[in-house]
Design a protein around this motif. Structure first.
Motif, PDB file in Angstrom:
ATOM      1  N   ALA A  87       1.324  -1.224   0.141  1.00 46.93           N
ATOM      2  CA  ALA A  87      -0.057  -0.467  -0.329  1.00 46.93           C
ATOM      3  C   ALA A  87       0.703   0.985  -0.102  1.00 46.93           C
ATOM      4  CB  ALA A  87      -1.127  -0.535   1.425  1.00 46.93           C
ATOM      5  N   THR A  88       0.852   1.966  -1.071  1.00 49.70           N
ATOM      6  CA  THR A  88       1.750   3.768  -1.286  1.00 49.70           C
ATOM      7  C   THR A  88       0.739   4.683  -0.766  1.00 49.70           C
ATOM      8  OG1 THR A  88       3.005   2.823  -2.763  1.00 49.70           O
ATOM      9  CG2 THR A  88       3.193   4.869  -2.540  1.00 49.70           C
ATOM     10  N   ASP A  89       0.374   5.226   0.137  1.00 39.55           N
ATOM     11  CA  ASP A  89      -0.313   6.687   0.606  1.00 39.55           C
ATOM     12  C   ASP A  89       0.674   7.864  -0.291  1.00 39.55           C
ATOM     13  OD1 ASP A  89      -0.932   4.030   2.259  1.00 39.55           O
ATOM     14  OD2 ASP A  89      -2.623   5.936   2.902  1.00 39.55           O
ATOM     15  N   ASP A  90       0.224   8.697  -0.961  1.00 36.67           N
ATOM     16  CA  ASP A  90       0.865   9.712  -1.297  1.00 36.67           C
ATOM     17  C   ASP A  90       0.189  11.386  -1.487  1.00 36.67           C
ATOM     18  OD1 ASP A  90       3.677  10.964  -2.423  1.00 36.67           O
ATOM     19  OD2 ASP A  90       2.560  11.132  -4.192  1.00 36.67           O
ATOM     20  N   ILE A  91       0.465  12.045  -0.721  1.00 39.56           N
ATOM     21  CA  ILE A  91      -0.363  12.895   0.448  1.00 39.56           C
ATOM     22  C   ILE A  91       0.614  14.035  -0.161  1.00 39.56           C
ATOM     23  CG2 ILE A  91      -0.611  14.645   2.633  1.00 39.56           C
ATOM     24  CD1 ILE A  91      -1.055  11.206   4.032  1.00 39.56           C
ATOM     25  N   THR A  92      -0.146  15.078  -1.004  1.00 39.75           N
ATOM     26  CA  THR A  92       0.993  16.278  -1.188  1.00 39.75           C
ATOM     27  C   THR A  92      -0.330  17.750  -1.027  1.00 39.75           C
ATOM     28  OG1 THR A  92       1.379  15.128  -3.556  1.00 39.75           O
ATOM     29  CG2 THR A  92       1.027  17.546  -3.241  1.00 39.75           C
ATOM     30  N   LEU A  93       0.867  18.899  -0.731  1.00 39.47           N
ATOM     31  CA  LEU A  93       0.155  18.973   0.131  1.00 39.47           C
ATOM     32  C   LEU A  93       0.036  21.182  -0.459  1.00 39.47           C
ATOM     33  CD1 LEU A  93       1.087  18.862   4.042  1.00 39.47           C
ATOM     34  CD2 LEU A  93      -1.097  17.827   2.714  1.00 39.47           C
ATOM     35  N   SER A  94      -0.653  21.612  -0.090  1.00 45.64           N
ATOM     36  CA  SER A  94      -0.693  23.183  -1.392  1.00 45.64           C
ATOM     37  C   SER A  94      -1.485  24.197  -0.506  1.00 45.64           C
ATOM     38  CB  SER A  94      -0.975  23.533  -2.408  1.00 45.64           C
ATOM     39  OG  SER A  94      -0.846  22.104  -3.722  1.00 45.64           O
ATOM     40  N   ALA A  95      -0.265  25.161  -0.314  1.00 44.48           N
ATOM     41  CA  ALA A  95      -0.622  26.637   0.582  1.00 44.48           C
ATOM     42  C   ALA A  95      -2.062  27.159  -0.556  1.00 44.48           C
ATOM     43  CB  ALA A  95       0.474  27.019   0.692  1.00 44.48           C
TER      44      ALA A  95
END
Length: 143
Positions: A87-95
């Motif tokens: 399982a791969t959980d990829d989390i990207t955040l943008s202001a």
């Protein structure tokens, strides 16, 4: 492979969201499938940090060993494994001003005969992702 993606915005700055999500042990608060998630090492959270995750899926308990493989100012990637799935959980955040847009991508690559049933499980994983989309903003708003 089964892949799900959700995108939503929360009323917290990127730094606060990154700090909270970098501790994968917090998944028990926002992932409806997680029953427990225990850190296996000590010290600051960094690439290589590990967790033991126990989840319930379709009435069965499953355990995965997760590790943090990417820790950047706006991106986190966790990889969990057991004998039947990676399982791969990829989390990207943008202001977005004082808010943060979160893009949550989860991919499950099944191993062995489990690969044959993977396409049948897509709907269940979509429902779990819907739960994350509902729960995570509420948890971050309360933290």
């Amino acid at each position: 492979m089964v892949a799900v993606r959700r995108s939503f915005t929360v009323d917290r700055p990127v730094e606060a969201v990154l700090g909270y999500l970098a501790d994968f042990g917090n998944t028990r608060e926002w992932d409806p499938g997680t029953e427990s998630c225990t850190r296996l090492d000590e010290g600051p959270i960094r690439v290589g940090s590990r967790w033991h995750n126990v989840s319930r899926f379709r009435g069965r308990t499953t355990e995965l060993s997760y590790r943090l493989v990417r820790h950047e100012p706006a991106r986190l990637t966790f990889v969990g494994e057991n004998r039947t799935v990676t399982a791969t959980d990829d989390i990207t955040l943008s202001a977005r001003g004082d808010r943060t847009e979160i893009v949550y991508d989860a991919r499950l690559r099944f191993k062995g005969v489990a690969r044959l049933v993977a396409p049948l499980l897509k709907g269940e994983f979509e429902r779990l992702a819907d739960g994350v989309e509902r729960t995570l903003p509420a948890v971050l708003g309360a933290s």
